[in-house]
Design an enzyme around this catalytic site. Structure first.
Site, PDB file in Angstrom:
ATOM      1  N   HIS A   1      42.039  46.239  24.103  1.00  0.00           N
ATOM      2  CA  HIS A   1      41.800  45.114  25.005  1.00  0.00           C
ATOM      3  C   HIS A   1      40.527  45.415  25.798  1.00  0.00           C
ATOM      4  O   HIS A   1      40.352  46.515  26.306  1.00  0.00           O
ATOM      5  CB  HIS A   1      42.991  44.935  25.942  1.00  0.00           C
ATOM      6  CG  HIS A   1      42.720  43.959  27.032  1.00  0.00           C
ATOM      7  ND1 HIS A   1      42.181  42.703  26.790  1.00  0.00           N
ATOM      8  CD2 HIS A   1      42.887  44.044  28.380  1.00  0.00           C
ATOM      9  CE1 HIS A   1      42.046  42.074  27.932  1.00  0.00           C
ATOM     10  NE2 HIS A   1      42.459  42.858  28.920  1.00  0.00           N
TER      11      HIS A   1
ATOM     12  N   ASN B   1      36.189  40.106  29.718  1.00  0.00           N
ATOM     13  CA  ASN B   1      37.632  40.183  29.455  1.00  0.00           C
ATOM     14  C   ASN B   1      38.136  38.787  29.082  1.00  0.00           C
ATOM     15  O   ASN B   1      38.169  37.898  29.928  1.00  0.00           O
ATOM     16  CB  ASN B   1      38.326  40.712  30.713  1.00  0.00           C
ATOM     17  CG  ASN B   1      39.832  40.857  30.559  1.00  0.00           C
ATOM     18  OD1 ASN B   1      40.423  40.339  29.621  1.00  0.00           O
ATOM     19  ND2 ASN B   1      40.450  41.553  31.492  1.00  0.00           N
TER      20      ASN B   1
ATOM     21  N   CYS C   1      47.109  39.645  29.094  1.00  0.00           N
ATOM     22  CA  CYS C   1      46.140  40.397  28.274  1.00  0.00           C
ATOM     23  C   CYS C   1      46.791  41.153  27.121  1.00  0.00           C
ATOM     24  O   CYS C   1      46.122  41.511  26.157  1.00  0.00           O
ATOM     25  CB  CYS C   1      45.342  41.357  29.155  1.00  0.00           C
ATOM     26  SG  CYS C   1      44.391  40.500  30.406  1.00  0.00           S
TER      27      CYS C   1
HETATM   28  O1  UT7 Z   1      42.861  42.666  31.763  1.00  0.00           O
HETATM   29  C1  UT7 Z   1      43.901  43.103  32.572  1.00  0.00           C
HETATM   30  C2  UT7 Z   1      43.640  44.433  33.052  1.00  0.00           C
HETATM   31  N1  UT7 Z   1      42.573  44.418  34.024  1.00  0.00           N
HETATM   32  C3  UT7 Z   1      41.921  45.501  34.229  1.00  0.00           C
HETATM   33  O2  UT7 Z   1      42.177  46.452  33.543  1.00  0.00           O
HETATM   34  C4  UT7 Z   1      40.933  45.597  35.357  1.00  0.00           C
HETATM   35  C5  UT7 Z   1      41.026  46.958  35.958  1.00  0.00           C
HETATM   36  N2  UT7 Z   1      40.146  47.193  37.068  1.00  0.00           N
HETATM   37  C6  UT7 Z   1      38.805  47.323  36.949  1.00  0.00           C
HETATM   38  O3  UT7 Z   1      38.266  47.138  35.888  1.00  0.00           O
HETATM   39  C7  UT7 Z   1      38.015  47.766  38.151  1.00  0.00           C
HETATM   40  O4  UT7 Z   1      38.888  48.220  39.153  1.00  0.00           O
HETATM   41  C8  UT7 Z   1      37.088  46.666  38.734  1.00  0.00           C
HETATM   42  C9  UT7 Z   1      35.943  46.412  37.759  1.00  0.00           C
HETATM   43  C10 UT7 Z   1      37.883  45.405  38.963  1.00  0.00           C
HETATM   44  C11 UT7 Z   1      36.479  47.129  40.051  1.00  0.00           C
HETATM   45  O5  UT7 Z   1      35.776  48.345  39.875  1.00  0.00           O
HETATM   46  P1  UT7 Z   1      36.012  49.568  40.886  1.00  0.00           P
HETATM   47  O6  UT7 Z   1      35.129  50.628  40.475  1.00  0.00           O
HETATM   48  O7  UT7 Z   1      37.497  49.837  40.872  1.00  0.00           O
HETATM   49  O8  UT7 Z   1      35.482  48.969  42.247  1.00  0.00           O
HETATM   50  P2  UT7 Z   1      36.270  48.680  43.609  1.00  0.00           P
HETATM   51  O9  UT7 Z   1      37.174  47.535  43.468  1.00  0.00           O
HETATM   52  O10 UT7 Z   1      36.824  49.969  44.116  1.00  0.00           O
HETATM   53  O11 UT7 Z   1      35.069  48.251  44.526  1.00  0.00           O
HETATM   54  C12 UT7 Z   1      34.000  49.142  44.898  1.00  0.00           C
HETATM   55  C13 UT7 Z   1      33.057  48.397  45.821  1.00  0.00           C
HETATM   56  C14 UT7 Z   1      33.779  47.708  46.987  1.00  0.00           C
HETATM   57  O12 UT7 Z   1      32.920  47.766  48.116  1.00  0.00           O
HETATM   58  P3  UT7 Z   1      33.167  48.847  49.273  1.00  0.00           P
HETATM   59  O13 UT7 Z   1      34.550  48.585  49.797  1.00  0.00           O
HETATM   60  O14 UT7 Z   1      33.035  50.176  48.610  1.00  0.00           O
HETATM   61  O15 UT7 Z   1      32.072  48.533  50.233  1.00  0.00           O
HETATM   62  C15 UT7 Z   1      33.905  46.284  46.529  1.00  0.00           C
HETATM   63  O16 UT7 Z   1      33.985  45.363  47.596  1.00  0.00           O
HETATM   64  O17 UT7 Z   1      32.401  47.351  45.092  1.00  0.00           O
HETATM   65  C16 UT7 Z   1      32.609  46.099  45.771  1.00  0.00           C
HETATM   66  N3  UT7 Z   1      32.679  45.034  44.784  1.00  0.00           N
HETATM   67  C17 UT7 Z   1      31.573  44.440  44.284  1.00  0.00           C
HETATM   68  N4  UT7 Z   1      30.265  44.608  44.538  1.00  0.00           N
HETATM   69  C18 UT7 Z   1      29.392  43.855  43.847  1.00  0.00           C
HETATM   70  C19 UT7 Z   1      33.766  44.513  44.200  1.00  0.00           C
HETATM   71  N5  UT7 Z   1      33.400  43.563  43.306  1.00  0.00           N
HETATM   72  C20 UT7 Z   1      32.036  43.506  43.358  1.00  0.00           C
HETATM   73  C21 UT7 Z   1      31.088  42.726  42.673  1.00  0.00           C
HETATM   74  N6  UT7 Z   1      29.789  42.937  42.957  1.00  0.00           N
HETATM   75  N7  UT7 Z   1      31.422  41.808  41.759  1.00  0.00           N
END
Ligand code: UT7
Length: 325
Positions: A252, A282, A113
């Site tokens: 980005h 992304n 990225c």
């Molecule tokens: O380009 C390179 C750099 N990449 C990035 O910068 C990405 C950085 N990370 C992020 O943007 C975020 O961490 C994500 C968008 C990937 C995830 O968001 P988050 O707020 O950190 O969510 P999380 O991973 O902590 O997940 C929260 C909840 C979880 O459920 P529980 O454990 O709370 O029950 C996940 O299983 O959301 C769940 N979850 C989803 N639910 C619905 C994870 N993905 C999904 C989904 N739909 N697609």
């Protein structure tokens, strides 16, 4: 100070748009979750016949037309991608052939990225030494081809596309450091200790497969805000400007919340941040030049503006560049 000037930009997106609701039919997710946690509403996905090279070529042609130049005017092509058409040769050479130019080197840069920042800084340095006069700097990706479409934590986040700029050697008579257009400062970083937080679980030398993207999202998120804020401060200091002098941040486009948090840490208002993550998701190395082209073509970014590019990605790698238009 290296000082190469951006004299044109272009971009290309696959025809097919995939909405969050369409993804919700394939994996356990929802339009509400994706918008709230990322800001993404849709993404473009490459179809049959569309590859990283075809998207890169279309973006490069648009950038050349914007600059009023021909392919023969280019003597350097640097293409950032993590999704090349083939393991080798470099996708940049395919683009060179498709454009019909033969002058100078063409090579790929792999920094995921952050690839566009790495490519821009490499090309800027080569132009500043006199090794080349005019470069095409391209970010192009087809991440849809390395996604695990059953993993809801990653497949909803990415899209395909390409962006390109034409970079010209510094103008000695009107240098960037004296207020003329050009790159004022750039910084690149890498930290290979964080490999396992964002990587592809395959490759020619390890598994002899292409593999799929794997990411520990929340941990990447935390590192992104810290690393980006710190590299932005370094570049602001190197260029001897203040954050309030910056007209536009072109970040980005990984997650709207990262964009907001990073701008907030520097005290830069939301209105100065170019956001395309809602429409493109992304697109890895393509996201910065794609967003830049959108904001130039809609008239937001103008001659004389101070524009900050920044990105962070797998490796980890991260970087920023400050450019006077
Ligand atoms: O380009 C390179 C750099 N990449 C990035 O910068 C990405 C950085 N990370 C992020 O943007 C975020 O961490 C994500 C968008 C990937 C995830 O968001 P988050 O707020 O950190 O969510 P999380 O991973 O902590 O997940 C929260 C909840 C979880 O459920 P529980 O454990 O709370 O029950 C996940 O299983 O959301 C769940 N979850 C989803 N639910 C619905 C994870 N993905 C999904 C989904 N739909 N697609």
């Amino acid at each position: 100070m290296t000082g190469s000037r951006i004299v044109g930009s272009g971009s290309a997106l696959p025809q097919r748009i995939v909405t969050n609701n369409e993804l919700a039919e394939r994996v356990d997710t929802s339009d509400e979750w994706i918008i709230e946690r990322t800001g993404i509403r849709q993404r473009h996905i490459a179809g049959a016949g569309e590859t990283t090279a075809t998207l890169a070529t279309a973006a490069a042609r648009a950038a050349l037309a914007d600059a009023g130049l021909k392919a023969g005017d280019i003597d350097l092509i640097v293409l950032a991608t993590a999704t090349p058409d083939n393991t080798f040769p470099a996708t940049a050479t395919k683009v060179q052939h498709a454009l019909g130019c033969k002058n100078g080197p063409a090579f790929d840069v792999g920094a995921v990225c952050s690839g566009f920042l790495y490519a821009l800084t490499t090309a800027d340095s080569l132009l500043a030494t006199g090794s080349a006069n005019r470069a095409l700097v391209i970010g192009a990706e087809t991440f849809s081809r390395i996604l695990d479409w059953e993993d809801r934590t990653t497949c909803v986040l990415f899209g395909d596309g390409a962006g390109a700029v034409v970079l010209e050697a510094p103008d000695a008579a009107n240098p960037a450091k004296a207020g003329g257009p050009g790159v004022l400062a750039s910084r690149l970083h890498a930290d290979g200790a964080q490999h396992d937080l964002l990587y592809v679980d395959g490759g020619p030398s390890s598994t002899q497969t292409v593999g799929h993207l794997r990411m520990k999202g929340p941990e990447v998120f935390r590192h992104a805000v810290v690393n980006l804020s710190s590299v932005l401060k370094e570049v602001i200091e190197d260029a001897d400007v203040s954050a309030s002098d910056i007209d536009w941040i072109v970040p980005h486009q990984a997650n709207k919340r990262i964009l907001d948090a990073t701008a907030r840490k520097l005290g830069i208002p939301d209105e100065k941040v170019v956001v395309t993550v809602d429409k493109h998701a992304n697109t890895s190395a393509a996201s910065v030049p794609l967003a830049f082209d959108v904001a130039r073509k809609d008239g937001r970014i103008k001659a004389g503006d101070l524009v900050m590019f920044e990105a962070m990605g797998g490796g980890f790698t991260w970087g920023a560049s400050l450019v006077r238009m």
